[in-house]
Design an enzyme around this catalytic site. Structure first.
Site, PDB file in Angstrom:
ATOM      1  N   HIS A  43     -30.084 -15.720  22.937  1.00  0.00           N
ATOM      2  CA  HIS A  43     -29.198 -15.490  24.081  1.00  0.00           C
ATOM      3  C   HIS A  43     -28.495 -16.756  24.552  1.00  0.00           C
ATOM      4  O   HIS A  43     -27.789 -16.729  25.552  1.00  0.00           O
ATOM      5  CB  HIS A  43     -29.988 -14.874  25.245  1.00  0.00           C
ATOM      6  CG  HIS A  43     -30.269 -13.412  25.045  1.00  0.00           C
ATOM      7  ND1 HIS A  43     -30.862 -12.916  23.901  1.00  0.00           N
ATOM      8  CD2 HIS A  43     -30.022 -12.331  25.830  1.00  0.00           C
ATOM      9  CE1 HIS A  43     -30.970 -11.599  24.002  1.00  0.00           C
ATOM     10  NE2 HIS A  43     -30.463 -11.224  25.165  1.00  0.00           N
ATOM     11  N   GLU A  89     -19.440  -4.104  22.823  1.00  0.00           N
ATOM     12  CA  GLU A  89     -18.600  -5.276  23.055  1.00  0.00           C
ATOM     13  C   GLU A  89     -17.327  -5.255  22.222  1.00  0.00           C
ATOM     14  O   GLU A  89     -16.244  -5.616  22.704  1.00  0.00           O
ATOM     15  CB  GLU A  89     -19.392  -6.563  22.767  1.00  0.00           C
ATOM     16  CG  GLU A  89     -20.566  -6.813  23.704  1.00  0.00           C
ATOM     17  CD  GLU A  89     -21.824  -6.033  23.315  1.00  0.00           C
ATOM     18  OE1 GLU A  89     -21.840  -5.402  22.240  1.00  0.00           O
ATOM     19  OE2 GLU A  89     -22.802  -6.056  24.092  1.00  0.00           O
ATOM     20  N   HIS A 108       0.841  -1.199   0.000  1.00  0.00           N
ATOM     21  CA  HIS A 108       0.000   0.000   0.000  1.00  0.00           C
ATOM     22  C   HIS A 108       0.873   1.246   0.000  1.00  0.00           C
ATOM     23  O   HIS A 108       1.243   1.738   1.064  1.00  0.00           O
ATOM     24  CB  HIS A 108      -0.910  -0.015   1.226  1.00  0.00           C
ATOM     25  CG  HIS A 108      -1.833  -1.189   1.264  1.00  0.00           C
ATOM     26  ND1 HIS A 108      -1.447  -2.424   1.718  1.00  0.00           N
ATOM     27  CD2 HIS A 108      -3.133  -1.308   0.900  1.00  0.00           C
ATOM     28  CE1 HIS A 108      -2.464  -3.261   1.633  1.00  0.00           C
ATOM     29  NE2 HIS A 108      -3.505  -2.626   1.145  1.00  0.00           N
TER      30      HIS A 108
HETATM   31  C1  TPP Z   1     -12.094  -4.519   8.879  1.00  0.00           C
HETATM   32  C2  TPP Z   1     -11.439  -4.371   7.543  1.00  0.00           C
HETATM   33  N1  TPP Z   1     -12.191  -4.413   6.433  1.00  0.00           N
HETATM   34  C3  TPP Z   1     -11.613  -4.308   5.233  1.00  0.00           C
HETATM   35  C4  TPP Z   1     -10.258  -4.165   5.111  1.00  0.00           C
HETATM   36  C5  TPP Z   1      -9.607  -4.098   3.740  1.00  0.00           C
HETATM   37  N2  TPP Z   1      -9.116  -2.729   3.480  1.00  0.00           N
HETATM   38  C6  TPP Z   1      -7.853  -2.389   3.703  1.00  0.00           C
HETATM   39  S1  TPP Z   1      -7.558  -0.777   3.415  1.00  0.00           S
HETATM   40  C7  TPP Z   1      -9.168  -0.519   2.944  1.00  0.00           C
HETATM   41  C8  TPP Z   1      -9.621   0.841   2.522  1.00  0.00           C
HETATM   42  C9  TPP Z   1      -9.232   1.835   3.528  1.00  0.00           C
HETATM   43  O1  TPP Z   1      -9.506   3.113   3.108  1.00  0.00           O
HETATM   44  P1  TPP Z   1      -8.835   4.311   3.868  1.00  0.00           P
HETATM   45  O2  TPP Z   1      -8.852   4.060   5.307  1.00  0.00           O
HETATM   46  O3  TPP Z   1      -9.464   5.542   3.392  1.00  0.00           O
HETATM   47  O4  TPP Z   1      -7.321   4.209   3.430  1.00  0.00           O
HETATM   48  P2  TPP Z   1      -6.575   4.961   2.250  1.00  0.00           P
HETATM   49  O5  TPP Z   1      -6.982   4.302   0.965  1.00  0.00           O
HETATM   50  O6  TPP Z   1      -6.973   6.370   2.294  1.00  0.00           O
HETATM   51  O7  TPP Z   1      -5.150   4.698   2.562  1.00  0.00           O
HETATM   52  C10 TPP Z   1      -9.895  -1.689   3.044  1.00  0.00           C
HETATM   53  C11 TPP Z   1     -11.332  -1.816   2.717  1.00  0.00           C
HETATM   54  C12 TPP Z   1      -9.518  -4.120   6.303  1.00  0.00           C
HETATM   55  N3  TPP Z   1      -8.191  -3.993   6.306  1.00  0.00           N
HETATM   56  N4  TPP Z   1     -10.118  -4.197   7.501  1.00  0.00           N
END
Ligand code: TPP
Ligand code: MG
Length: 697
Positions: free
Chosen positions: A497, A435, A34
């Site tokens: 539950h 939770e 990333h």
């Molecule tokens: C709980 C969860 N759902 C999905 C993902 C997959 N995922 C990783 S980054 C991302 C998008 C994040 O967007 P943002 O926070 O705006 O990051 P940016 O692209 O701006 O770096 C997703 C959906 C994850 N890491 N965690």
């Protein structure tokens, strides 16, 4: 706030440019990763590590350090690059190994793996809940070690910084945690929201149109705006960010959200502002273009001039030296003036329990009858005076979970105190009905902290916190999840539950101790064993309904720690112990059912052993000889547990059987459900006899 205009040096600016290039190079070399946000926020992270946070790269666990949580864990390079530049032990060669087997730079930041990483992140939003936990822990630590010093003036006070993105803000767990942080008025919590309008599917408008500023203000946060997109040309205005951070630190009675408007991957020529930079390598031409725009040599990769690395490392070391000099002097003065506190601090940092803890635990007589949740409450009351580091609460079910230590004050800001003694240094945590955040907060408290925390809810709602439980296991964080109302024994509340698949599904999590004591004495022993383990999370699973005490305190103390043990040995007709022809293995409330079945089977002339198995994970740690002695391979075995049978086959084998429940429950009194679904001594005895007969046929 200082009036001087905050300005970075030429070398600082150079280091930021290099940070951006390193992020691009690392993903390019790895072939995946990333790059976007590590590029656009490089300056933010640089500022934090080099100017804003109290930190010491040579002593990453320094008690006085501020914490950094990268909630946007996919942007791991943001942290790795700064850990490299600040001298935490990472080298540029480690960045070249991004995401590779055995490297110090895994895809997402991992606690215990890379020095300076305070928590494992990646599941979006989770880091926010960890950060809230860390901020709460800081206040409680202050309370138990330095209570006479006002908040904000103790050596134990520190700030918690977290960087989060659009994804974190969309996740429910972050909302839960942020809401509680507002209620708790956590002035030591500072979040930087990377408002870049981009997530994986593109413009966040397709799914995220609320006003996060209004939302956080409503939670009780201070919201500060820093807009790098303002005024036409994009400008990474570090002075504005620094001013916002100063304002955030100056606000001591509210957490702060700095809403920072950025362009993802800036100044990458074609991919800035686009989701294409989020989670894939930029490509050679684009990386070259980025470097050109930064004024760097596009031909060079992982190029960090020695002069810059020396500068950033020396800068960080010198800042740390100055900070440590002041802090260490104050710490020694504190030690000298607080021998009791110093002893406590040393003890918890050495991971030692107080001498004679076992003697403080309550005991019960066989034949007594009480719910294991009630026994757990008594254990907590007994631990309260001897284990100051232990604290916790419930997600609004304290009176059901028996999680409040009697007479202990609530952990609340002064203005919300409900009774005498409640206050910012209180001990009982009111998580509210949150939770998932509770799980994340417990983890935040448990990580490198000097306190230990537990949190309660109904076992069926463990599902609401499962991601945090899994992260606790990954991190080996000693969070204790107290889960009561552990079966169809819940009764009238009905199938929504009544846990059915929960024990099995929790046992499926590697590294989680699933502990289901069978009676009050086992409950005390279970707490003791959980507390002895400093690197394992545990779920303590407790009954709503009364259970007959079958184990003596001595039996429980010895047996529970081994995970499973012989509670009642097989006997001949004269009552003399003999080798078993049948073994009944049970956990929790079904131990008593097994004991009753044994009486029937013994009466029928079948020498029957009852094994109580409060924790299969602890049992698995025992040597083969012990396991064979408890569960002999060649003896027919029947498991009894009011949940699905999954996971019992490995104990009962092909000749054995499981008395289980393979469907959802129903709304009726618990005792009736136990009868209807076959959890009675008679039915278990019948199944066991048939199983034995079939095995012999
Ligand atoms: C709980 C969860 N759902 C999905 C993902 C997959 N995922 C990783 S980054 C991302 C998008 C994040 O967007 P943002 O926070 O705006 O990051 P940016 O692209 O701006 O770096 C997703 C959906 C994850 N890491 N965690
Ligand atoms: Mg984004």
């Amino acid at each position: 706030m200082s009036n001087e205009r905050f300005e970075l040096s030429e070398k600082d600016l150079e280091a930021i440019k290099i940070s951006k290039a390193l992020a691009a190079d690392a993903v390019e070399k790895a072939g995946s990763g990333h790059p976007g946000t590590p590029i656009s926020l490089a300056g933010v992270a640089y500022l934090l590590y080099q100017y804003e946070m109290a930190n010491d790269p040579s002593d990453e666990l320094w008690l006085g350090r501020d914490r950094f949580v990268l909630s946007a864990g996919h942007a791991s390079l943001l942290q790795y690059v700064q850990l490299t530049l600040a001298g935490y032990g990472l080298e540029v060669s480690d960045l070249e190994e991004l995401r590779q087997w055995g490297s110090l730079t895994p895809g997402h930041p991992e606690f215990h793996h890379t020095k300076g990483v305070e928590t494992t992140t990646g599941p979006l939003g989770a880091g926010v809940s960890n950060a809230v936990g860390m901020a709460m822990a800081a206040r409680r630590e202050h309370g138990i070690l330095d209570p006479d010093t006002p908040l904000g003036e103790s050596i134990f006070d520190h700030y918690v910084y977290t960087v989060l993105g659009d994804g974190c803000l969309q996740e429910g767990v972050a909302s839960e945690a942020a809401s509680l942080a507002g209620t708790q008025q956590l002035g030591n919590l500072i979040a930087i929201y990377d408002d870049n309008d981009i997530s994986i599917e593109g413009d966040t408008d397709i799914s995220f149109t609320e006003d996060p500023s209004a939302r956080f203000r409503a939670y009780g946060w201070q919201v500060l705006d820093v807009d790098w997109k303002a005024g036409g040309e994009y400008h990474e205005d570090y002075a504005a960010l620094h001013a916002a951070l100063e304002a955030a630190r100056a606000e001591t009675s509210r957490p702060s959200l700095i809403r920072l408007r950025t362009i993802i991957a800036w100044p990458s020529p074609n991919k800035q502002g686009s989701e294409s930079s989020h989670g894939a390598k930029l490509g050679g031409d684009e990386v070259a273009g980025l470097k050109k725009n930064l004024g760097l040599d596009p031909e060079k990769s992982f190029d960090v001039p020695e002069e810059i690395l020396t500068y950033t490392r020396e800068r960080a070391a010198e800042r740390a030296r100055v900070a440590r000099e002041a802090w260490d002097t104050r710490f020694e003065a504190w030690r000298a003036g607080n021998p009791t506190g110093a002893e406590l601090l040393d003890r918890v940092r050495d991971e030692r329990l107080p001498e004679g803890l076992a003697d403080a635990l309550p005991t019960w007589e066989p034949g007594d009858s009480l719910a294991t949740r009630a026994a757990s409450g008594k254990v907590l009351d007994a631990l309260a005076p001897v284990l100051p580091e232990l604290w916790g609460g419930s997600a609004d079910l304290a009176s059901s979970n028996n999680t409040s230590m009697t007479g202990e004050p609530s952990f609340l800001p002064e203005s919300l105190a409900q009774k005498d003694g409640d206050g910012p240094f209180g001990r009982t945590i009111h998580f509210g009905i949150r939770e998932h955040a509770m799980g994340g907060i417990l983890n935040g408290i448990s990580l490198n902290s000097i306190t230990r925390a537990y949190g309660g809810t109904f076992l069926v709602f463990a599902d609401y916190m499962r991601p945090a439980v899994r992260l606790a296991a990954i991190m080996e964080a000693p969070s204790t999840f107290v889960w009561t109302h552990d079966s169809i024994g819940v009764g009238e509340d009905g199938p929504t539950h009544q846990p059915i698949e929960h024990l099995a599904s929790l046992r499926a999590i590697p590294g989680l101790d699933v502990v289901r004591p069978g009676d009050a004495n086992e409950t005390a022993a279970a707490w003791h064993e959980i507390l002895k383990r400093h690197h394992t999370p545990a779920g303590l699973i407790l009954s709503r309904q009364n259970l007959t005490v079958n184990a003596t305190a001595e039996q429980a103390a010895e047996g529970v720690a081994k995970g499973a043990y012989v509670l009642a040995e097989a006997a001949d007709s004269a009552g003399a112990e003999v080798a078993p022809e049948l073994v009944l293995i049970a956990t929790g409330s079904e131990v008593d059912v097994a004991v009753k079945a044994r009486e029937i089977l013994q009466g029928q002339g079948t020498p029957t052993r009852v094994v109580s198995a409060p924790c299969l994970e602890w049992f698995a740690e025992q040597d083969a000889a012990y396991r064979e002695a408890v569960l002999p391979r060649d003896v027919v075995k029947v498991s009894v547990e009011a949940g699905i049978a999954m996971c019992w086959h490995q104990y009962v084998g092909d000749t054995g059987a499981s008395v289980s429940i393979e469907h959802f429950g129903a709304s009726a009194p618990g005792a009736r459900l136990f009868e209807e679904y076959g959890f009675t001594g008679e039915h278990v005895a019948e199944v066991a006899s048939q199983t034995l007969a079939a095995a012999r046929a």
